[in-house]
Design a protein around this motif. Structure first.
Motif, PDB file in Angstrom:
ATOM      1  N   LEU A  19      -0.530   1.438   7.531  1.00 53.23           N
ATOM      2  CA  LEU A  19      -1.519   2.252   6.833  1.00 53.23           C
ATOM      3  C   LEU A  19      -1.377   2.031   5.332  1.00 53.23           C
ATOM      4  N   ALA A  20      -2.469   1.641   4.689  1.00 54.58           N
ATOM      5  CA  ALA A  20      -2.413   1.372   3.248  1.00 54.58           C
ATOM      6  C   ALA A  20      -3.792   1.592   2.645  1.00 54.58           C
ATOM      7  N   TRP A  21      -3.798   2.001   1.373  1.00 50.04           N
ATOM      8  CA  TRP A  21      -5.054   2.273   0.679  1.00 50.04           C
ATOM      9  C   TRP A  21      -5.599   1.004   0.035  1.00 50.04           C
ATOM     10  N   HIS A  22      -6.912   0.822   0.166  1.00 45.62           N
ATOM     11  CA  HIS A  22      -7.593  -0.318  -0.435  1.00 45.62           C
ATOM     12  C   HIS A  22      -8.876   0.165  -1.097  1.00 45.62           C
ATOM     13  N   GLY A  23      -9.300  -0.544  -2.128  1.00 44.89           N
ATOM     14  CA  GLY A  23     -10.575  -0.225  -2.762  1.00 44.89           C
ATOM     15  C   GLY A  23     -10.503  -0.291  -4.272  1.00 44.89           C
ATOM     16  N   LYS A  24     -11.671  -0.420  -4.909  1.00 41.30           N
ATOM     17  CA  LYS A  24     -11.735  -0.516  -6.361  1.00 41.30           C
ATOM     18  C   LYS A  24     -11.275   0.763  -7.043  1.00 41.30           C
ATOM     19  N   ALA A  25     -11.331   1.882  -6.312  1.00 44.65           N
ATOM     20  CA  ALA A  25     -10.915   3.145  -6.917  1.00 44.65           C
ATOM     21  C   ALA A  25      -9.434   3.143  -7.290  1.00 44.65           C
ATOM     22  N   LEU A  26      -8.667   2.208  -6.728  1.00 46.29           N
ATOM     23  CA  LEU A  26      -7.244   2.125  -7.081  1.00 46.29           C
ATOM     24  C   LEU A  26      -7.052   1.738  -8.543  1.00 46.29           C
ATOM     25  N   ASP A  27      -8.099   1.201  -9.178  1.00 47.28           N
ATOM     26  CA  ASP A  27      -8.003   0.875 -10.602  1.00 47.28           C
ATOM     27  C   ASP A  27      -8.072   2.117 -11.476  1.00 47.28           C
ATOM     28  N   ARG A  28      -8.510   3.218 -10.897  1.00 46.61           N
ATOM     29  CA  ARG A  28      -8.592   4.470 -11.662  1.00 46.61           C
ATOM     30  C   ARG A  28      -7.228   5.125 -11.737  1.00 46.61           C
ATOM     31  N   ILE A  29      -6.861   5.575 -12.909  1.00 46.59           N
ATOM     32  CA  ILE A  29      -5.537   6.167 -13.113  1.00 46.59           C
ATOM     33  C   ILE A  29      -5.361   7.419 -12.271  1.00 46.59           C
ATOM     34  N   ASP A  30      -6.402   8.279 -12.198  1.00 46.19           N
ATOM     35  CA  ASP A  30      -6.252   9.531 -11.463  1.00 46.19           C
ATOM     36  C   ASP A  30      -6.068   9.289  -9.966  1.00 46.19           C
ATOM     37  N   VAL A  31      -6.772   8.297  -9.427  1.00 48.68           N
ATOM     38  CA  VAL A  31      -6.650   7.993  -8.000  1.00 48.68           C
ATOM     39  C   VAL A  31      -5.287   7.384  -7.714  1.00 48.68           C
ATOM     40  N   GLU A  59     -16.282  10.303   0.031  1.00 49.62           N
ATOM     41  CA  GLU A  59     -17.442   9.472   0.347  1.00 49.62           C
ATOM     42  C   GLU A  59     -17.948   8.697  -0.868  1.00 49.62           C
ATOM     43  N   LEU A  60     -17.828   9.292  -2.062  1.00 47.15           N
ATOM     44  CA  LEU A  60     -18.346   8.636  -3.252  1.00 47.15           C
ATOM     45  C   LEU A  60     -17.325   7.697  -3.891  1.00 47.15           C
ATOM     46  N   LEU A  61     -16.108   7.713  -3.375  1.00 45.96           N
ATOM     47  CA  LEU A  61     -15.070   6.841  -3.914  1.00 45.96           C
ATOM     48  C   LEU A  61     -15.032   5.518  -3.157  1.00 45.96           C
ATOM     49  N   ASP A  62     -14.811   4.442  -3.864  1.00 45.26           N
ATOM     50  CA  ASP A  62     -14.557   3.161  -3.204  1.00 45.26           C
ATOM     51  C   ASP A  62     -13.072   3.113  -2.882  1.00 45.26           C
ATOM     52  N   LEU A  63     -12.687   3.926  -1.899  1.00 42.15           N
ATOM     53  CA  LEU A  63     -11.287   4.041  -1.499  1.00 42.15           C
ATOM     54  C   LEU A  63     -11.250   4.304  -0.006  1.00 42.15           C
ATOM     55  N   ARG A  64     -10.560   3.461   0.731  1.00 45.18           N
ATOM     56  CA  ARG A  64     -10.443   3.622   2.171  1.00 45.18           C
ATOM     57  C   ARG A  64      -9.011   3.409   2.611  1.00 45.18           C
ATOM     58  N   LEU A  65      -8.623   4.158   3.620  1.00 40.48           N
ATOM     59  CA  LEU A  65      -7.323   3.968   4.242  1.00 40.48           C
ATOM     60  C   LEU A  65      -7.488   2.923   5.341  1.00 40.48           C
ATOM     61  N   HIS A  66      -6.841   1.786   5.152  1.00 44.41           N
ATOM     62  CA  HIS A  66      -6.906   0.715   6.152  1.00 44.41           C
ATOM     63  C   HIS A  66      -5.779   0.896   7.160  1.00 44.41           C
ATOM     64  N   ALA A  67      -6.056   0.489   8.390  1.00 47.28           N
ATOM     65  CA  ALA A  67      -5.046   0.546   9.438  1.00 47.28           C
ATOM     66  C   ALA A  67      -5.013  -0.773  10.178  1.00 47.28           C
ATOM     67  N   GLY A  68      -3.821  -1.200  10.541  1.00 47.77           N
ATOM     68  CA  GLY A  68      -3.645  -2.393  11.354  1.00 47.77           C
ATOM     69  C   GLY A  68      -2.519  -2.159  12.337  1.00 47.77           C
ATOM     70  N   ILE A  69      -2.509  -2.896  13.426  1.00 50.16           N
ATOM     71  CA  ILE A  69      -1.464  -2.680  14.439  1.00 50.16           C
ATOM     72  C   ILE A  69      -0.856  -4.007  14.878  1.00 50.16           C
ATOM     73  N   SER A  70       0.332  -3.915  15.423  1.00 48.40           N
ATOM     74  CA  SER A  70       0.943  -5.047  16.112  1.00 48.40           C
ATOM     75  C   SER A  70       1.951  -4.491  17.107  1.00 48.40           C
ATOM     76  N   ILE A  71       2.399  -5.348  18.006  1.00 42.98           N
ATOM     77  CA  ILE A  71       3.359  -4.951  19.038  1.00 42.98           C
ATOM     78  C   ILE A  71       4.585  -5.827  18.923  1.00 42.98           C
ATOM     79  N   VAL A  72       5.743  -5.207  18.976  1.00 43.62           N
ATOM     80  CA  VAL A  72       7.018  -5.921  18.905  1.00 43.62           C
ATOM     81  C   VAL A  72       7.759  -5.691  20.216  1.00 43.62           C
ATOM     82  N   GLY A  73       8.347  -6.784  20.737  1.00 43.20           N
ATOM     83  CA  GLY A  73       9.124  -6.643  21.967  1.00 43.20           C
ATOM     84  C   GLY A  73       8.277  -6.757  23.202  1.00 43.20           C
ATOM     85  N   ASN A  74       7.072  -7.325  23.072  1.00 40.89           N
ATOM     86  CA  ASN A  74       6.216  -7.523  24.228  1.00 40.89           C
ATOM     87  C   ASN A  74       6.119  -9.017  24.528  1.00 40.89           C
TER      88      ASN A  74
END
Length: 404
Positions: free
Chosen positions: A27-39, A118-133
Motif C-alpha cells: 500500500l503506497a500513496w501516488h499522485g501529483k498531490a504529493l508535491d504539495r507540502i500539506d499533503v 475526490e478533488l485531490l490527485d492522490l490515490r492509495l495504490h495496492a498491489g499483491i504477491s504470494i510468497v511460499g506458493n
C-alpha cells in the motif's frame, strides 16, 4: 531495523510460524498531490498511525496473523492465506487488498485531510504477491524481497487489484462459457415478416461489469477481446434453434477481431453445420464504433467469408469514426443506421436529410438498409414512408432468450 534486514527477520519468523503460502499486500500513496507540502506532511505525520490502528482493529478478523513492514511511507502487510488452489489463494488476497485500499484511502482522507479526497490527485495504490506458493525455493530473505518487488510492480497502476479481480471475473466467464445470447427481431418493412434476428450478448450479473459494452471494452484493454468475441459468436450460433432456413442471424463482431488468427471461415462453418445452419443464414455486423485501421486486410478477411456465403453489415452507421469510408471500402450487404439518427426523426429535418443520403447511397450500391432503435409508431411509419427496407427496436420486439 529496516530494509533487507527487516525483510529477512520478518520472513524467517513468519515462515517458521506458519505453513503454507503467505500473502503480501503493498500500500503506497501516488499522485501529483504529493508535491504539495500539506499533503506530504499529512502522510508523513498521520498515515502510519492511521494504518497501524486499522491493522490492530482487524487483527482478530481479516488480518489475523498479519505483520506490517514499513519502508518509509510504503506499507507491506504480510499474512497467512488459505485457499484450495492457486486461483483461490490469489483471489482471496486480491479481494482483501481491494477492500483495504478502498476503506483505508477513505479513512485517511477524513482523518488526516478533513474530508473526501475526490478533488485531490492522490490515490492509495495496492498491489499483491504470494510468497511460499508453487514450490518456491531459495533463501528466505531473497524470497520475501522478490515477493515485495512483485507487489510493488503490481501496484504501480491505479486500481490494480480491482482490475485483477475484473480480469479474473472475465476469465471465469470465458472458461465457464457464461455469455448468454438474446435475439432481437429484424422486421421487413415490405411485408411485416421477421426477416431475421440480431444476436446480442448478455453477461451474468456481477459487481464488475454493468453490461456487455463495459465487458467488451475491458476485454479489449486486457488483450482478451479475441477470446470473448469468439465465445459470443459461438454462443449466438449454439442457441439459435428455431431460426428458419430463410431467416438471417446477425452476429456482431468488432474491427479488431479480423486480426484474430482463429477468425477463420472453416471454424465457424463447422459450428454452423453442427447446429443445422449454413453461411447463408449469417450476417456479420462490423461495429462502426471501432475504427478499421487497415481496410486492405479487412477486405481480404471478409472476402474469405463472402466466398463461403456469409454476408456483411456495417453496424452503427452515422455514429462512429468513418461510416462512409467503411461502406465504400467494405461494400457491405447491409447498412444499419444508428438509433441516434432514427430517434424522433419525424420531427427532425436534419436527421431526415442524413437518412435520405444513406437511402440514396444504398440504392446506388444495391445495399439493404436496417433502421435501428425504433421505439415509437411514428418512427416506424416514417421509416416505411422513406423506403427503408428493414427495422428493429423495442417497438417491434425486445431481445428474447430464444428465436421464435
Amino acid at each position: 531495523m529496516s530494509g533487507y534486514s527487516s525483510i529477512l527477520a520478518a520472513g524467517s519468523s513468519l515462515r517458521s510460524e506458519h505453513n503454507g503460502p503467505r500473502g503480501i499486500i503493498y500500500l503506497a500513496w501516488h499522485g501529483k498531490a504529493l508535491d504539495r507540502i500539506d499533503v506530504r506532511s499529512a502522510i508523513q505525520s498521520s498515515w502510519r498511525d492511521c494504518a497501524e490502528q486499522a491493522i490492530a482493529e482487524q487483527m482478530h478478523g481479516a488480518l489475523r496473523g498479519a505483520s506490517s513492514i514499513w519502508m518509509r511511507d510504503d506499507l507491506y502487510i504480510t499474512l497467512p492465506i488459505i485457499g484450495s488452489d492457486d486461483l483461490g489463494v490469489e483471489e482471496q488476497l486480491l479481494e482483501l487488498g481491494c477492500r483495504l485500499q478502498q476503506e483505508w484511502e477513505e479513512r485517511f482522507f477524513f482523518a488526516a485531510l478533513g474530508g473526501s479526497g475526490e478533488l485531490l490527485d492522490l490515490r492509495l495504490h495496492a498491489g499483491i504477491s504470494i510468497v511460499g506458493n508453487n514450490g518456491d525455493t531459495g533463501q528466505v530473505g531473497d524470497l520475501w524481497y522478490e515477493g515485495m518487488k512483485r507487489a510493488i510492480v503490481h501496484g504501480q497502476s491505479v486500481c490494480a487489484v480491482q482490475r485483477s479481480l475484473q480480469r479474473k471475473a472475465l476469465e471465469g466467464m470465458i472458461r465457464g462459457r457464461l455469455i448468454t445470447p438474446v435475439y432481437q427481431p429484424i422486421i421487413s418493412l415490405n411485408n411485416g415478416a421477421v426477416y431475421g434476428y440480431e444476436a446480442l450478448s448478455r453477461c451474468p450479473e456481477n459487481r464488475w461489469f454493468q453490461g456487455p459494452e463495459q465487458l467488451f471494452s475491458f476485454a479489449s484493454d486486457e488483450g482478451m477481446v479475441y477470446a470473448l468475441d469468439r465465445l459470443a459468436r459461438e454462443r449466438a450460433i449454439e442457441c439459435s434453434a428455431g431460426l428458419s432456413s430463410q431467416q438471417k442471424l446477425f452476429i456482431n463482431i468488432t474491427a479488431q477481431i479480423m486480426n484474430d488468427p482463429f477468425f477463420t471461415p472453416g471454424q465457424t462453418l463447422l459450428l454452423l453445420e453442427r447446429y443445422g445452419l449454413s453461411p447463408t443464414n449469417v450476417v456479420f455486423e462490423i461495429t462502426e464504433r471501432s475504427s478499421i485501421e487497415d481496410f486492405g486486410a479487412a477486405k481480404r478477411t471478409l472476402g474469405h467469408y463472402r466466398n463461403q456465403g456469409y454476408q456483411i453489415a456495417i453496424d452503427d452507421a452515422g455514429a462512429g469514426y468513418s461510416s462512409l469510408q467503411s461502406i465504400v471500402e467494405l461494400e457491405p450487404d447491409y447498412i444499419k443506421i444508428d438509433r441516434s439518427l432514427i430517434r424522433d426523426i419525424h420531427r427532425d429535418g436534419m436527421k431526415e436529410h442524413i437518412v435520405h443520403t444513406f437511402i440514396d447511397l444504398a440504392a446506388k450500391m444495391g445495399v439493404s438498409l436496417v433502421a435501428e432503435g425504433i421505439e415509437t409508431e411514428a418512427e416506424l411509419l416514417h421509416m416505411e414512408a422513406m423506403g427503408v427496407h428493414y427495422a428493429q427496436g423495442y417497438f417491434l420486439g425486445k431481445p428474447m432468450l430464444a428465436v421464435v
